[in-house]
Design an enzyme around this catalytic site. Sequence first.
Site, short mmCIF file in Angstrom:
data_model
loop_
_atom_site.label_atom_id
_atom_site.label_comp_id
_atom_site.label_asym_id
_atom_site.label_seq_id
_atom_site.Cartn_x
_atom_site.Cartn_y
_atom_site.Cartn_z
N LYS A 76 0.86 -1.18 0.00
CA LYS A 76 0.00 0.00 0.00
C LYS A 76 0.90 1.23 0.00
CE LYS A 76 -3.82 2.02 2.72
NZ LYS A 76 -4.70 1.84 3.91
N SER A 151 -9.64 1.83 3.09
CA SER A 151 -8.79 2.61 2.23
C SER A 151 -7.74 1.80 1.46
CB SER A 151 -8.06 3.67 3.07
OG SER A 151 -7.21 3.06 4.01
N SER A 175 -9.89 -0.53 7.28
CA SER A 175 -9.33 -0.43 5.92
C SER A 175 -8.60 -1.65 5.37
CB SER A 175 -8.39 0.76 5.84
OG SER A 175 -9.15 1.93 5.73
#
Length: 484
Positions: A76, A151, A175
């Site tokens: 990420k 997210s 997330s």
Amino acid sequence: MPHRHSLTTLRDMLRQREISSSELTRHFLDRIARYDDLNAFITVEEETAMASAQQADKRLSNGEHGPLTGVPIAHKDIFCTRDILTTCGSKMLRNFIAPYDATVVERLAGAGSVLTGKTNMDEFAMGSSNETSYFGPVRNPWNRERVPGGSSGGSAAAVAARLVPGATGTDTGGSIRQPAAFCGLTGLKPSYGRVSRYGMIAFASSLDQGGPLARSAMDAALLLKCMAGFDRRDSTSMAHDTADIDGTLDINLRGLRIGLPTEFFDDSVNPTVLTRVREALAVFEELGASLVDIALPNSRAGIPCYYVIAPAEASSNLSRFDGVRFGHRSEQATNLQELYEYSRAEGFGEEVKRRILIGTYALSAGYYDAYYLKAQRIRRLIAQDFSKAFEQCDIIAGPTAPSSAFGLGEKTQDPVAMYLNDIFTNTVNLAGLPGLSIPTGLDDSGLPVGMQLIGQFMDEGRLLGVAHRFQQVTDWHQRAPEGF
Ligand code: GLN
């Protein structure tokens, strides 16, 4: 087709030299390019990936291997990577090259993994749909008109579309788990302190945890083992051994007590989601577990509590982005005050600004007691609810999110509707507990449904073992979206 194999299988195939890391990395890089329309990646590191794959092949041919030698993964874009762009999904950091690696990045590289690139995400990890990214929304591979969740939406879409066999995510209020649920994956938010936050761009420091997004509990355990562990550079890091976590997953569920919070099974949840979760619970019963009703009476206060504490911490953490030391600097400013104001006004997106405003307000003199302090008290009550519940049960189960993946644009105009996605996940962060989402089937439109399993502090081993047992007798985790 190597992308059909799980991360653990690929690791074994590399060790047995049935495939080389160079071939495997090439294959995944080609898929990343081919499915570029998903917008799962912000940065693809083709050259460095191929170079580290070659090094991995050399090591493998010498019989040297670490736990992940030669396995391609993605991070990420919230994790700092030395010499590689780290944007956190924001215009503010669109040119930021970190001078060092996050501990998670360092450890996964040390385990031998090959970094293919950095995945798309909600700006500064604020969101539940990956639509707040400066780099545009990510599409869900199960249905391109749906969101992948957020997210960590880029990581989830990448793993679901078989662009990488595993990826990292971070979870402040859901997330990792919610995108795992929306994309049919196994995603773990570890206990607070299990995984180092060093080099992970801070959103809400008392809630943030990094963790794996993978296809199975076995794969997630392998990734967790490589990323977790004490780190002196994170003062909240804890020393809990994960060295064997992937080797101890074969547990017997006989006698396991699964607690079902009445608050998680009410009519706010989509009926098909509830049906899928109940079907999964029936499987657990067949495996010898028993179901007990429990109460988490303060969980209704989870959303308001989280949406005071998280923005408060964010407003403080994000004050470092001032146009002087990091990131975007406005060209329009004529004095220092304007430099701060314009840089922040131009660099941050709408949702980030909303959080900074709410957080600054909640922390300001006169309002601190009414909002921030009260939220901290409620946080304690929420944590106590879990402690009490764990006197009656060993793990807690329920839906991960109230619905399956919703449509792109469906909730962008209504922040509260977006925040309500976290209703079953963010209390787990408030209490610092581990939470895991596993796929438990598809809804009427063929979209994945996720079930959340919540464990006691540092009880990830049991949580992953329970999920692994379920995955030995079901095949939901092996389903791929059509065309992938
Ligand atoms: N959806 C939540 C939020 O917007 C959680 C985000 C996260 O876990 N990073 O804050």
